[in-house]
Motif scaffolding. Structure first.
Motif, PDB file in Angstrom:
ATOM      1  N   ARG A 234       2.973  16.626   3.607  1.00 44.39           N
ATOM      2  CA  ARG A 234       3.373  16.170   4.945  1.00 44.39           C
ATOM      3  C   ARG A 234       4.871  16.273   5.206  1.00 44.39           C
ATOM      4  O   ARG A 234       5.345  15.860   6.250  1.00 44.39           O
TER       5      ARG A 234
ATOM      6  N   THR B 166      -3.555   0.484   9.488  1.00 43.70           N
ATOM      7  CA  THR B 166      -4.793   0.443   8.712  1.00 43.70           C
ATOM      8  C   THR B 166      -4.631  -0.488   7.510  1.00 43.70           C
ATOM      9  O   THR B 166      -5.532  -1.266   7.191  1.00 43.70           O
ATOM     10  N   SER B 167      -3.466  -0.425   6.857  1.00 43.53           N
ATOM     11  CA  SER B 167      -3.207  -1.292   5.704  1.00 43.53           C
ATOM     12  C   SER B 167      -3.199  -2.763   6.113  1.00 43.53           C
ATOM     13  O   SER B 167      -3.658  -3.621   5.367  1.00 43.53           O
TER      14      SER B 167
ATOM     15  N   ALA C 197       1.697   9.241  11.784  1.00 41.64           N
ATOM     16  CA  ALA C 197       0.916   9.020  10.557  1.00 41.64           C
ATOM     17  C   ALA C 197       1.324   7.760   9.797  1.00 41.64           C
ATOM     18  O   ALA C 197       0.457   7.050   9.276  1.00 41.64           O
ATOM     19  N   LEU C 198       2.624   7.459   9.730  1.00 45.46           N
ATOM     20  CA  LEU C 198       3.042   6.274   8.973  1.00 45.46           C
ATOM     21  C   LEU C 198       2.708   4.984   9.711  1.00 45.46           C
ATOM     22  O   LEU C 198       2.295   3.996   9.093  1.00 45.46           O
TER      23      LEU C 198
ATOM     24  N   ARG D  40       0.868  -1.167   0.000  1.00 40.54           N
ATOM     25  CA  ARG D  40       0.000   0.000   0.000  1.00 40.54           C
ATOM     26  C   ARG D  40       0.909   1.222   0.000  1.00 40.54           C
ATOM     27  O   ARG D  40       2.004   1.176   0.562  1.00 40.54           O
ATOM     28  N   THR D  41       0.468   2.309  -0.619  1.00 40.65           N
ATOM     29  CA  THR D  41       1.315   3.497  -0.710  1.00 40.65           C
ATOM     30  C   THR D  41       0.589   4.740  -0.220  1.00 40.65           C
ATOM     31  O   THR D  41      -0.636   4.823  -0.247  1.00 40.65           O
ATOM     32  N   LEU D  42       1.396   5.704   0.216  1.00 41.15           N
ATOM     33  CA  LEU D  42       0.920   7.000   0.673  1.00 41.15           C
ATOM     34  C   LEU D  42       1.912   8.042   0.146  1.00 41.15           C
ATOM     35  O   LEU D  42       3.105   7.973   0.457  1.00 41.15           O
TER      36      LEU D  42
ATOM     37  N   ASP E 217       0.167   4.659  11.738  1.00 37.57           N
ATOM     38  CA  ASP E 217      -1.284   4.532  11.592  1.00 37.57           C
ATOM     39  C   ASP E 217      -1.656   4.000  10.213  1.00 37.57           C
ATOM     40  O   ASP E 217      -2.525   3.141  10.076  1.00 37.57           O
ATOM     41  N   PHE E 218      -0.992   4.507   9.163  1.00 35.12           N
ATOM     42  CA  PHE E 218      -1.263   4.042   7.805  1.00 35.12           C
ATOM     43  C   PHE E 218      -0.898   2.561   7.657  1.00 35.12           C
ATOM     44  O   PHE E 218      -1.659   1.783   7.067  1.00 35.12           O
TER      45      PHE E 218
ATOM     46  N   CYS F 214       4.191   0.397   2.348  1.00 36.57           N
ATOM     47  CA  CYS F 214       4.300  -0.606   3.401  1.00 36.57           C
ATOM     48  C   CYS F 214       3.789  -1.934   2.867  1.00 36.57           C
ATOM     49  O   CYS F 214       2.955  -1.978   1.959  1.00 36.57           O
TER      50      CYS F 214
END
Length: 196
Positions: free
Chosen positions: A20, A78-79, A71-72, A11-13, A74-75, A151
């Motif tokens: 950010r 969630t992923s 934030a990372l 997954r990417t952000l 948490d991401f 991630c």
């Protein structure tokens, strides 16, 4: 542990697009690539692989340390579909990986942690991809770009595709675990608190 069903396994952000990152983030990371703290792991005439450990990254890139714990994380959780926890070990929590030169790679391997994150700081155009393969024969390649966080489950086999001649790839690996206690212990200077 695995990501929710599906392929590809990552997954990417896009942290740069989301605003950010500080204005000079790329220069800060690039400066570390040649800093005295750099540890050479492979140094051949054709290519090299070096690192800068997490204690130096925390000191020199405090904005990244905050993202790693906020934030990372948490991401990544969630992923994954469940909470994940930062590494107890300061030096291993974040590692700047510095690959330079034609053929530079990090060959097929698996990580012992439940989720691996990678933040890309400098990537050659169309090169330095992160490839994945699983036991069912599926493959996928993440084409990275500067400012992107990705991630994936640490247990999936992955590698950095070899770089072309004269290129550099700067990527910061991040380690997340399934619990705060089910991970390697930290001792002495390798133990840390969030405020210290």
């Amino acid at each position: 542990m695995s990501m929710p069903p599906g392929w590809p396994p990552f997954r990417t952000l896009d942290l740069a697009a989301a605003g950010r990152l500080p204005d000079d983030w790329a220069g800060q990371v690039s400066a570390l690539a040649d800093a005295p703290e750099r540890i050479a792991l492979i140094d051949t005439p054709a290519w090299s692989f070096g690192i800068v450990e997490g204690d130096r990254l925390r000191a020199r890139l405090p904005w990244l340390w905050r993202l790693y714990h906020g934030a990372l994380r948490d991401f990544a959780g969630t992923s994954l579909g469940q909470p994940v926890f930062a590494s107890n070990r300061l030096r291993a929590a974040l590692t700047l990986n510095i690959l330079r030169g034609g053929g530079a790679t990090n060959d097929w391997h698996r990580d012992a942690n439940c989720v691996t994150g990678v933040f890309y700081a400098a990537v050659p155009q169309g090169a330095g991809g992160l490839s994945f393969r699983d036991s069912d024969g599926r493959t996928a390649t993440l084409v990275p770009r500067a400012g992107l966080f990705a991630c994936f489950p640490g247990a999936i086999e992955h590698r950095v595709d070899p770089l072309p001649e004269g290129c550099e790839r700067l990527a910061i690996a991040m380690v997340y675990h399934a619990s705060p206690t089910d991970q390697p212990a930290a001792y002495g200077a390798d133990a840390y608190t969030l405020d210290g």
